[in-house]
Design an enzyme around this catalytic site. Structure first.
Site, PDB file in Angstrom:
ATOM      1  N   GLU A  51     -95.335  71.570-125.047  1.00 46.73           N
ATOM      2  CA  GLU A  51     -95.772  70.326-124.420  1.00 46.73           C
ATOM      3  C   GLU A  51     -95.733  70.352-122.892  1.00 46.73           C
ATOM      4  O   GLU A  51     -95.512  69.313-122.268  1.00 46.73           O
ATOM      5  CB  GLU A  51     -94.912  69.154-124.936  1.00 46.73           C
ATOM      6  CG  GLU A  51     -94.996  68.999-126.442  1.00 46.73           C
ATOM      7  CD  GLU A  51     -94.048  67.962-127.027  1.00 46.73           C
ATOM      8  OE1 GLU A  51     -94.434  67.295-127.986  1.00 46.73           O
ATOM      9  OE2 GLU A  51     -92.905  67.831-126.524  1.00 46.73           O
ATOM     10  N   ASP A  82     -83.534  69.181-121.410  1.00 40.43           N
ATOM     11  CA  ASP A  82     -84.801  68.474-121.572  1.00 40.43           C
ATOM     12  C   ASP A  82     -84.956  67.504-120.405  1.00 40.43           C
ATOM     13  O   ASP A  82     -84.117  67.476-119.488  1.00 40.43           O
ATOM     14  CB  ASP A  82     -84.872  67.760-122.935  1.00 40.43           C
ATOM     15  CG  ASP A  82     -86.296  67.770-123.493  1.00 40.43           C
ATOM     16  OD1 ASP A  82     -87.189  67.248-122.801  1.00 40.43           O
ATOM     17  OD2 ASP A  82     -86.503  68.304-124.599  1.00 40.43           O
ATOM     18  N   HIS A 104     -90.727  69.897-119.930  1.00 44.08           N
ATOM     19  CA  HIS A 104     -89.449  69.277-120.304  1.00 44.08           C
ATOM     20  C   HIS A 104     -88.347  69.567-119.280  1.00 44.08           C
ATOM     21  O   HIS A 104     -87.180  69.720-119.639  1.00 44.08           O
ATOM     22  CB  HIS A 104     -89.019  69.756-121.696  1.00 44.08           C
ATOM     23  CG  HIS A 104     -89.858  69.182-122.799  1.00 44.08           C
ATOM     24  ND1 HIS A 104     -89.723  67.899-123.250  1.00 44.08           N
ATOM     25  CD2 HIS A 104     -90.872  69.729-123.520  1.00 44.08           C
ATOM     26  CE1 HIS A 104     -90.614  67.665-124.226  1.00 44.08           C
ATOM     27  NE2 HIS A 104     -91.326  68.763-124.398  1.00 44.08           N
TER      28      HIS A 104
HETATM   29  C1  ACM Z   1     -91.435  70.014-130.143  1.00 48.14           C
HETATM   30  O1  ACM Z   1     -91.242  69.282-131.115  1.00 48.14           O
HETATM   31  N1  ACM Z   1     -91.887  69.509-129.006  1.00 48.14           N
HETATM   32  C2  ACM Z   1     -91.169  71.433-130.212  1.00 48.14           C
END
Ligand code: ACM
Length: 634
Positions: free
Chosen positions: A355, A203, A277
């Site tokens: 995201e 991440d 991420h």
């Molecule tokens: C997530 O909670 N961004 C998959």
């Protein structure tokens, strides 16, 4: 006539199995498909003989039985081949018992002996977990418990799971957990019959898996400046702040964890979260971004770098996406996925996809050229192009791809599986179009959300009480159940700094999820579950595993009428008495008992709340500034 006899038999059977499961002292989580209580008990003898199949698949179960029965009960354990006079008999069926499937078992405890039958070793493992839960809670202790009568009730259990995918996800990027801590987490998963460990390995805040062909991923990407407090709102770290926080797993350690989990019937699914991420990957290899020279690429610490106030997908303040228009990115993915595929035997690799901000892609001439060349109309299409190329890489390694539900937006191939997290609708939609789906919706199973009041919890932007988690249905109405693999709870660790807090956040919500995934829907019963949960708290006390006692604390809400504010306290479970003070003193059960919404005195500064049960304090003392309460008024 025949029909009415059958009905009568069914009523009698149902009643006795219901009565059995209600018996005081039987508290099995997840609730078995059927449990019938019979007369009598089985008393463990001083020397417990166990007849069992042999072979490598049984090694772990033998060592577990040996360890558990010898530790707290202090029994001598002997394994025998001859089954006829053994105290505990484990049997693998020669011809399949189609009722119980690959993970089910039949457990029979009589005053004379204990028998567990299954089709596969996994079923024997789960039968043994149930067996331990029938024993006194001291079985969880790691020291000799002298004063306990080591007996268990005579029962007949038939049990098998509702769904095949029973997962927990642990984020080891935002905070790092050692191999031993990961194993400790897995140990508790087994007790509640989970079988998938989703390992969120990369991440923005750290890359945690050694990739030998890309050494900077861990040399650079696993380390960051250390900051403590409210993750997400830290001050920006100084550029020269020492990169003292982090860690990663070597490939040998990964193999060790995978082996450890598999012995416990747990498959490990790795997640490499791309194209968003990806700050840690970009800190190591900035050339993978659309703007490599920006100098903005470093491992994030929890200081703001995305703008979430967009009403939808975040916008990036600092770029954290891989560049889909850069061929080097696909060579990178080829290397990463090649090594990942070798390390994890599980059929799926999770490639994230959540995201991803489009902020920098929109500014990139290379992305514009890609869109012209590939006739792509929008950024979701660009992400879809990226996803499809990554899937080709994964399929070529003999694996299948799974992603978070955002990947649906630009279109996915029929072979891509989906993890539905922004509610259940994306999962329903994907199942209806023939994609494999795992249900993991925020509003039921995001166990990083606060489970108690803000006054007792580290602040997270949302709440999820146990009762709501317990109502999780992994196969919701409207979905094509043939395509629902199962469900999963997710533990993101932005605000979780250590394994004790990871346990606290997981349990008891992990009990609720396990029962939702394993037990027949019609067997679920909230009041019964609460009572079992309290029994399992006692087990956790002996095991020294942390859990949240938030069920004893009321849900606090505030309303405003004209200039007046009213405090409403709603207990989550039955049988609690609530006492409050508005004068800053600590209430006890001599204070007036809460019965209805209370006006908050105009000049009160602090509200204190405590719950009692049977004249003893049971909840935590909650202290909330009135100023803060007023902000909560709807
Ligand atoms: C997530 O909670 N961004 C998959």
């Amino acid at each position: 006539m025949k029909k009415s006899i059958l009905t009568l038999v069914l009523i009698v059977c149902t009643a006795s199995s219901f009565a059995g499961s209600m018996e005081q002292g039987i508290s099995i989580i997840p609730e078995p498909v059927s449990i019938v209580k019979n007369e009598g008990h089985y008393l463990l003898p001083d020397v417990v003989t166990i007849a069992s199949p042999s072979g490598p698949e049984m090694t772990f179960l033998h060592s577990l039985l040996l360890e558990k029965l010898s530790l707290a009960p202090g029994k001598k354990v002997e394994f025998k081949v001859n089954a006829s006079n053994a105290d505990i008999e484990l049997l693998l069926n020669e011809s399949a018992d189609t009722t119980i499937g690959a993970e089910g078992y039949r457990l029979n405890v009589t005053p004379q002996k204990i028998t567990i039958r299954a089709n596969m070793p996994a079923g024997l493992l789960y039968g043994v977990q149930t067996l331990f839960q029938l024993m006194p809670p001291q079985i969880e202790s790691d020291k000799r418990e002298e004063s306990v009568l080591w007996q268990l009730p005579a029962v007949e259990v038939v049990d098998y799971p509702r769904v095949g995918w029973r997962g927990l996800m642990l984020d080891v990027s935002r905070h790092f957990f050692t191999v031993d801590e990961v194993k400790q987490y897995i140990d508790n998963m087994v007790k509640y019959k989970y079988n998938i460990f989703h390992w969120h390995l990369t991440d923005d805040e750290g890359w945690r898996i050694e990739i030998k062909s890309l050494p900077k991923l861990t040399g650079v990407g696993a380390w960051r400046a250390e900051q403590t407090g409210w993750f997400g709102s830290f001050s920006q770290p100084e550029p020269d702040a020492p990169k003292s926080y982090g860690g990663y797993y070597t490939q040998e350690e990964i193999k060790d964890v995978v082996r450890y989990a598999m012995e416990r019937n747990i498959q490990v699914m790795p997640e490499i979260d791309v194209p968003g991420h990806s700050s840690a990957a970009l800190a190591a290899y900035p050339e993978l971004s659309c703007f490599p020279g920006s100098g903005d690429h470093f491992v994030r610490t929890g200081a703001t770098f995305l703008d979430w106030n967009t009403g939808g997908r975040p916008e990036a303040i600092y770029e954290n996406t891989l560049c889909p228009a850069n061929e080097e990115v696909y060579l990178f993915m080829e290397k990463v996925m090649g090594e990942v595929a070798e390390l994890f035997p599980f059929e799926y690799i999770h490639t994230g996809g959540d995201e991803a901000p489009y902020t920098f892609w929109k500014k990139s001439p290379a992305v514009k050229q890609l869109m012209e060349r590939e006739k792509i109309n929008d950024m979701a299409g660009v992400q879809s192009y990226f996803g499809k190329r990554v899937e080709q890489i994964i399929l070529a390694k003999g694996k299948k791809m799974m992603g978070w539900d955002e990947i649906l937006e630009g279109g996915i191939t029929p072979t891509t599986a989906l993890m539905s997290w922004r509610g259940i609708d994306y999962g329903i939609e994907a199942s209806l179009s023939g994609h494999q789906v795992v249900m993991s919706p925020t509003n039921y199973v995001y166990i990083d959300y606060m489970q108690g009041d803000l006054s007792t919890e580290p602040r997270v932007y949302s709440s999820l009480r146990l009762r709501q988690t317990y109502s999780f249905d992994p196969v919701p109405a409207g979905a094509d159940e043939e395509y629902i693999l199962g469900g999963q709870a997710n533990l993101w660790t932005e605000q979780i700094y250590n394994i004790r807090q990871a346990e606290y956040m997981t349990w008891p919500r992990g009990f609720a999820v396990s029962e939702s995934l394993w037990s027949p829907a019609e067997k679920k019963d909230w009041n019964r579950f609460v009572s079992k949960t309290e029994d399992h708290f006692v087990r956790f006390n002996f095991a020294q595993t942390k859990y949240s006692p938030a069920i004893y604390d009321p849900i606090v809400t505030v309303s405003k009428e004209g200039d007046d504010y009213f405090l409403t306290l709603t207990p989550e479970i039955e049988g609690l008495d609530i006492y409050t003070s508005f004068d800053s003193s600590t209430p006890d059960d001599f204070y007036p008992r809460y019965s209805e919404a209370q006006p908050i005195p105009r000049d009160a500064e602090l509200v204190r709340i405590i719950t009692y049960r049977d004249n003893k304090p049971i909840g935590r003392l909650m202290s909330i500034m009135v100023e803060d309460l007023k902000k909560r008024a709807r």
